[in-house]
Design an enzyme around this catalytic site. Structure first.
Site, PDB file in Angstrom:
ATOM      1  N   ILE B  89      -4.466  18.282   2.615  1.00  0.00           N
ATOM      2  CA  ILE B  89      -4.158  17.959   1.220  1.00  0.00           C
ATOM      3  C   ILE B  89      -4.543  16.520   0.907  1.00  0.00           C
ATOM      4  O   ILE B  89      -4.263  15.616   1.692  1.00  0.00           O
ATOM      5  CB  ILE B  89      -2.646  18.124   0.944  1.00  0.00           C
ATOM      6  CG1 ILE B  89      -2.187  19.526   1.367  1.00  0.00           C
ATOM      7  CG2 ILE B  89      -2.323  17.880  -0.522  1.00  0.00           C
ATOM      8  CD1 ILE B  89      -0.694  19.647   1.514  1.00  0.00           C
ATOM      9  N   CYS B  90      -5.200  16.328  -0.235  1.00  0.00           N
ATOM     10  CA  CYS B  90      -5.515  14.970  -0.656  1.00  0.00           C
ATOM     11  C   CYS B  90      -4.467  14.519  -1.659  1.00  0.00           C
ATOM     12  O   CYS B  90      -4.494  14.919  -2.819  1.00  0.00           O
ATOM     13  CB  CYS B  90      -6.897  14.925  -1.290  1.00  0.00           C
ATOM     14  SG  CYS B  90      -7.330  13.305  -1.891  1.00  0.00           S
ATOM     15  N   LEU B  91      -3.517  13.731  -1.189  1.00  0.00           N
ATOM     16  CA  LEU B  91      -2.420  13.295  -2.049  1.00  0.00           C
ATOM     17  C   LEU B  91      -2.083  11.864  -1.645  1.00  0.00           C
ATOM     18  O   LEU B  91      -1.842  11.592  -0.470  1.00  0.00           O
ATOM     19  CB  LEU B  91      -1.222  14.236  -1.836  1.00  0.00           C
ATOM     20  CG  LEU B  91      -0.004  14.035  -2.727  1.00  0.00           C
ATOM     21  CD1 LEU B  91      -0.365  14.249  -4.193  1.00  0.00           C
ATOM     22  CD2 LEU B  91       1.117  14.991  -2.327  1.00  0.00           C
TER      23      LEU B  91
END
Lengths: 544, 154
Positions: B89-91
């Site tokens: 996840i890109c967070l």
């Protein structure tokens, strides 16, 4: 005056030792030994002094020598700017001076001043200007807003300040949002940021030691609160983790040295020395080269690379980028292929006889001499033998596709020479040790000979290193030169320097019994002058 | 037992609270053999192409948690510009914007919010993001299709 003056400025870091007398006794080129011995004796104290007594000041940009006056420069540099080589620790006062001045001018706390300066790359004037335009905006952008505002609110100890603000809750135990310990904490077990976010001492310690593990970036660590942009400073580190303070301060200093325009790390492996400009402005303006007084690495003050005259820093970095991208390919191509003499497609010969047929243009040629195959026969010693060599292989054709090929060949031409001089330079550097052994041998040959009588060999060796370096960069330089008269002239000089250098290399590598001292000394001097003249010529824009 | 006693107080507390006061649409349960390892499921938010789906994730608290962020990954296949094929996840809060004052709860809420508001300008999967930007209708269709195929139990 002018003559000796010029010689004086031409005095380079590499030469301060080698031939001090060269400039002053130009008329005395005779090598009777005595004069040279005196020269060397005279130069040796100057040689020792920088290492022992004071930080070594090295070369400065010749053109600008007369523009400034620097009291800190050692005498041999006369009126030039100086640079000083210092251990990093000694730069703390320099950094603190900048911080102190900012504190006074902007009226912000020291911790905030350091951050503001850092975010402006330690360009004080630029900071002052944008700060006065809109102080709050800059403070917020740099993450010191609360810290600066706080100074106005209360100048007391921050702990007491935090307690005061919360007088109502003073008696109440607080929860730390990191560990969420049920027992909660006494107010004095909590450490607050200027923004008011507070956490327990243990969590603060964990936060800071974790931040330090991230390395140089730790100086930009924010408040532990999610989304809060206020930066932590040595103030918080000192309270929460005093034993980690030295490490934190070390990163602060490192960041200062890297960003401040008047300092540059010595690029020597593992070397902790820093070059500091003594007046005269930022390195990016004054330029020049330096030599480290500890590890003896020479470097360009603008870009930190090895001194690279005649090529500029910008072109050097372009060249290096190009070589990095292409050098592996280039090396392979150079080692394994030859261009077709007709269409210059690169051809790899991986099997078979020397009778080649180009796949691109169907040209028949000989792999050995690159000549037309039709010339081959009895006169070359048989169809599949060849004793011809040295063809003129540069036949250019005008087709569109050939342009890319020509560009590659053009690059390879310069790269090949750049590379071979780089190797020769390495070789010359490595042979300094061998030279010293030869000097001992030479001295032992004749009991009357003293050490200074044989130092000419070392001087020749150093000169070779220097010439190889200049030649190496001269090819990168020529790659970016536009075709024309200037380039032709430059390449003519380059060729001469190459010839002189090879000549010196040959003379100084002769067996000891055949060594002709006068010849070597003369050649060293000739090459040195010639090289300096080329560099000067380039520096002055290559006008006639 | 010994594993629990070695567990930092904060993790114990967070776990208790996650179980006692669960967030709507999110569940997180630690594995018995490793109390730092959580099985997570997030319901696809309504008015998103993930509606109706239940997405399985894994969450791991590294030894320096909470100073370092938890590691979270989708186990269920999902068509989303900020999630790659491996479920990573890109967070920002899982990376440089992590703060020790954040919690498992806040992280999972942020992931749920990411499902409602994909951010194709900061993509992890370029191909997905490209379609998301050039033809959002098609992207939403594919996301629904993925949800149908992988996140809805039949």
């Amino acid at each position: 005056m002018t003559d000796s003056d010029e010689e004086y400025h031409d005095e380079d870091y590499e030469y301060e030792y080698s031939d001090e007398g060269g400039g002053t006794d130009d008329e005395d080129v005779s090598m009777d030994g005595s004069a040279d011995a005196a020269d060397a004796a005279a130069s040796s104290p100057t040689k020792c002094m920088p290492n022992k007594k004071r930080p070594f000041v090295s070369m400065v940009d010749r053109r600008k020598n007369n523009l400034g006056d620097n009291p800190n420069a050692p005498p041999q540099l006369g009126d030039g700017f100086g640079i000083r080589m210092l251990p990093a620790d000694e730069l703390k006062p320099v950094m603190n001076e900048q911080i102190q001045e900012t504190v006074e001018v902007l009226g912000v706390p020291p911790g905030a001043a350091a951050i503001l300066l850092r975010e402006h790359k330690w360009a004080k004037e630029r900071l002052f200007q944008s700060f006065f335009d809109n102080p709050e905006k800059i403070q917020e952008k740099c993450g010191v807003l609360a810290r600066c505002q706080k100074l106005g609110d209360d100048e007391e100890d921050t702990k007491a300040g935090a307690a005061n603000r919360n007088t109502r809750a003073n008696a109440k135990r607080r929860i730390c949002e990191i560990c969420m310990d049920e027992d909660c904490f006494d107010p004095d077990e909590m450490i607050a940021m200027p923004c008011g976010h507070e956490f327990c001492e243990t969590c603060w310690y964990g936060y800071i030691s974790n931040a330090l593990d991230k390395g140089p970036l730790c100086v930009r660590e924010t408040c532990p609160q999610a989304g809060c942009t206020e930066l932590i400073t040595e103030e918080e580190v000192c309270r929460a983790a005093p034993e980690l303070l030295p490490k934190f301060e070390c990163y602060q200093l490192r960041s200062f040295v890297e960003m401040y325009g008047m300092t540059r790390w010595c690029p020597g492996p593992g070397c902790g020395q820093v070059a500091l400009a003594c007046g005269g402005g930022a390195f990016s303006d004054i330029g020049g080269n330096a030599k480290c007084n500890v590890c003896e690495t020479c470097f360009c003050l603008k870009c930190g690379e090895e001194p690279h005259a005649p090529i500029t820093c910008q072109h050097l970095s372009k060249w290096q980028e190009k070589c990095k991208n292409e050098s592996e390919t280039a090396n392979w191509i150079l080692a394994n292929t030859k261009p077709c003499p007709k269409c210059s497609s690169r051809i790899e010969k991986n099997q078979g006889c020397n009778h080649m047929t180009c796949r691109s243009c169907a040209h028949h040629f000989c792999w050995i001499c690159m000549g037309d195959w039709s010339d081959h026969g009895a006169n070359t010693g048989g169809y599949y033998k060849c004793n011809k060599f040295d063809p003129n292989s540069d036949a250019n054709d005008q087709s569109d596709a050939a342009r890319a090929k020509r560009e590659l060949n053009r690059y390879l031409h310069y790269y090949k020479r750049f590379h071979s001089h780089a190797q020769a330079q390495d070789f010359a550097i490595k042979s300094v040790k061998a030279t010293e052994a030869r000097m001992i041998l030479l001295q032992e040959q004749n009991s009357d000979t003293v050490w200074t009588d044989v130092e000419f060999l070392k001087a020749a060796n150093r000169q070779l290193v220097e010439c190889r370096k200049v030649l190496k960069y001269s090819y990168a330089f020529a790659y970016y030169l536009q075709d024309g008269d200037k380039k032709t002239r430059f390449e003519y000089h380059q060729e001469m320097l190459e010839r002189f250098t090879e000549n010196l290399s040959e003379l100084s590598e002769k067996p000891i019994q055949d060594m002709n001292r006068a010849e070597v000394v003369n050649q060293t001097r000739v090459v040195d002058n010639f090289m300096k003249n080329i560099l000067k010529y380039v520096e002055e824009g290559m006008e006639d | 037992m010994s594993a629990a006693s070695l567990l930092p107080r904060r993790i114990v507390k967070e776990t208790q609270r996650l179980i006692a006061e669960p967030v709507a649409g999110i569940s997180a349960t630690p594995y018995a053999d490793n109390l730092r390892y959580f099985a997570v499921s997030i319901e696809g938010p309504s008015d998103s192409p993930y509606e109706g789906g239940v997405f399985q994730l894994e969450l791991f608290l590294p030894s320096d948690y909470p100073m370092a962020p938890p590691k979270v990954r989708f186990l269920t296949k999902i068509y989303h510009p900020n999630v790659d094929k491996l479920g990573r996840i890109c967070l920002d809060i899982l990376k440089d914007k992590w703060s020790p004052a954040l919690q498992i709860r806040t992280v999972l809420l942020s992931i749920q919010a990411l499902l409602s508001a994909p951010n194709p300008d900061d993509p992890l999967d370029n191909a997905v993001a490209e379609i998301w930007k050039s033809d959002e209708k098609e992207a939403l269709r594919r996301a629904r299709e993925f949800t149908e195929s992988f996140a809805i139990k039949k």
